[in-house]
Design a protein around this motif. Sequence first.
Motif, PDB file in Angstrom:
ATOM      1  N   ALA A  54     -10.170  -3.214   6.767  1.00 35.11           N
ATOM      2  CA  ALA A  54     -10.066  -3.095   5.326  1.00 35.11           C
ATOM      3  C   ALA A  54      -9.640  -2.570   4.388  1.00 35.11           C
ATOM      4  O   ALA A  54      -9.110  -2.638   3.797  1.00 35.11           O
ATOM      5  CB  ALA A  54     -11.693  -2.241   4.873  1.00 35.11           C
ATOM      6  N   CYS A  55      -9.044  -1.241   5.343  1.00 29.75           N
ATOM      7  CA  CYS A  55      -7.734  -0.269   4.793  1.00 29.75           C
ATOM      8  C   CYS A  55      -6.836  -1.183   4.577  1.00 29.75           C
ATOM      9  O   CYS A  55      -5.701  -1.674   3.742  1.00 29.75           O
ATOM     10  CB  CYS A  55      -7.319   0.598   5.761  1.00 29.75           C
ATOM     11  SG  CYS A  55      -6.485   1.970   4.426  1.00 29.75           S
ATOM     12  N   THR A  57      -6.282  -4.930   4.506  1.00 26.87           N
ATOM     13  CA  THR A  57      -6.639  -5.539   3.760  1.00 26.87           C
ATOM     14  C   THR A  57      -6.831  -4.755   1.927  1.00 26.87           C
ATOM     15  O   THR A  57      -5.272  -5.441   1.206  1.00 26.87           O
ATOM     16  CB  THR A  57      -8.226  -6.132   3.035  1.00 26.87           C
ATOM     17  OG1 THR A  57      -7.896  -6.871   4.936  1.00 26.87           O
ATOM     18  CG2 THR A  57      -7.791  -7.272   3.093  1.00 26.87           C
ATOM     19  N   SER A  58      -6.747  -3.921   1.434  1.00 31.25           N
ATOM     20  CA  SER A  58      -6.588  -3.258   0.522  1.00 31.25           C
ATOM     21  C   SER A  58      -5.055  -3.098   0.297  1.00 31.25           C
ATOM     22  O   SER A  58      -5.008  -3.335  -0.434  1.00 31.25           O
ATOM     23  CB  SER A  58      -7.073  -1.882   0.499  1.00 31.25           C
ATOM     24  OG  SER A  58      -6.980  -0.843  -0.739  1.00 31.25           O
ATOM     25  N   THR A  59      -4.516  -2.311   1.235  1.00 36.13           N
ATOM     26  CA  THR A  59      -3.261  -1.800   1.604  1.00 36.13           C
ATOM     27  C   THR A  59      -2.359  -3.325   1.107  1.00 36.13           C
ATOM     28  O   THR A  59      -1.327  -3.041  -0.420  1.00 36.13           O
ATOM     29  CB  THR A  59      -2.493  -1.465   2.110  1.00 36.13           C
ATOM     30  OG1 THR A  59      -3.744   0.110   2.135  1.00 36.13           O
ATOM     31  CG2 THR A  59      -0.655  -1.165   1.959  1.00 36.13           C
ATOM     32  N   GLY A  61      -2.951  -6.301  -0.627  1.00 36.72           N
ATOM     33  CA  GLY A  61      -3.160  -6.480  -1.591  1.00 36.72           C
ATOM     34  C   GLY A  61      -2.441  -5.275  -2.829  1.00 36.72           C
ATOM     35  O   GLY A  61      -1.879  -5.705  -4.584  1.00 36.72           O
ATOM     36  N   VAL A  62      -2.471  -4.506  -2.664  1.00 34.26           N
ATOM     37  CA  VAL A  62      -1.458  -2.983  -3.696  1.00 34.26           C
ATOM     38  C   VAL A  62       0.178  -3.816  -3.492  1.00 34.26           C
ATOM     39  O   VAL A  62       0.604  -3.669  -4.353  1.00 34.26           O
ATOM     40  CB  VAL A  62      -2.005  -2.093  -2.711  1.00 34.26           C
ATOM     41  CG1 VAL A  62      -0.766  -0.838  -3.905  1.00 34.26           C
ATOM     42  CG2 VAL A  62      -3.042  -1.413  -3.799  1.00 34.26           C
ATOM     43  N   SER A  75      -7.105 -11.658   3.619  1.00 34.20           N
ATOM     44  CA  SER A  75      -8.129 -10.988   4.597  1.00 34.20           C
ATOM     45  C   SER A  75      -7.592 -10.732   5.883  1.00 34.20           C
ATOM     46  O   SER A  75      -6.307 -11.574   6.614  1.00 34.20           O
ATOM     47  CB  SER A  75      -9.269 -11.522   5.796  1.00 34.20           C
ATOM     48  OG  SER A  75      -8.754 -13.061   6.384  1.00 34.20           O
ATOM     49  N   CYS A 121      -0.013   1.693   4.296  1.00 34.82           N
ATOM     50  CA  CYS A 121      -1.564   1.890   5.180  1.00 34.82           C
ATOM     51  C   CYS A 121      -1.991   3.021   5.399  1.00 34.82           C
ATOM     52  O   CYS A 121      -1.241   3.242   6.597  1.00 34.82           O
ATOM     53  CB  CYS A 121      -2.000   0.473   6.331  1.00 34.82           C
ATOM     54  SG  CYS A 121      -3.791   0.421   6.791  1.00 34.82           S
TER      55      CYS A 121
END
Length: 138
Positions: A54-55, A57-59, A61-62, A75, A121
């Motif tokens: 999850a972390c 994936t978020s990073t 995107g950023v 993903s 991340c």
Amino acid sequence: MDILYTAVATATGRDGRAVSSDGQLDVRLAFPPALGGDGKGTNPEQLFAAGYAACFTSTLGVVGRAAKVATGDISVTAEVGIGKDPEDGGFAITAVLRAKLPEHLQNETGRKLVEQAHAGCPYSKATRGNIAVELIVE
């Protein structure tokens, strides 16, 4: 460091329960069959894999937004392994991060974004130099 959020959870053992202070997480813990357990619960490796995926994936995107690259649907699957540490005979973990990127990022650009995400991340930072992490772009 200016702390923005603190997660709090209590575990009663590797074969017990883990509960977050807000009650959002309340899971039975059990050893997986590969480690001699009944597998009737989650385990620290699964929880770590979910958090890392999850972390990351978020990073990712950023990083994509900062580079002005349309990442589309992405993903990350984290595979966290546990085994005997050859250095001290105890246990150690490894991780493989499989970043599933859209076809237009199945190239050097996508690979660079994944490497930048790994550099930034928080989970990658916390584990850097402590566990082997393999990055795979799919």
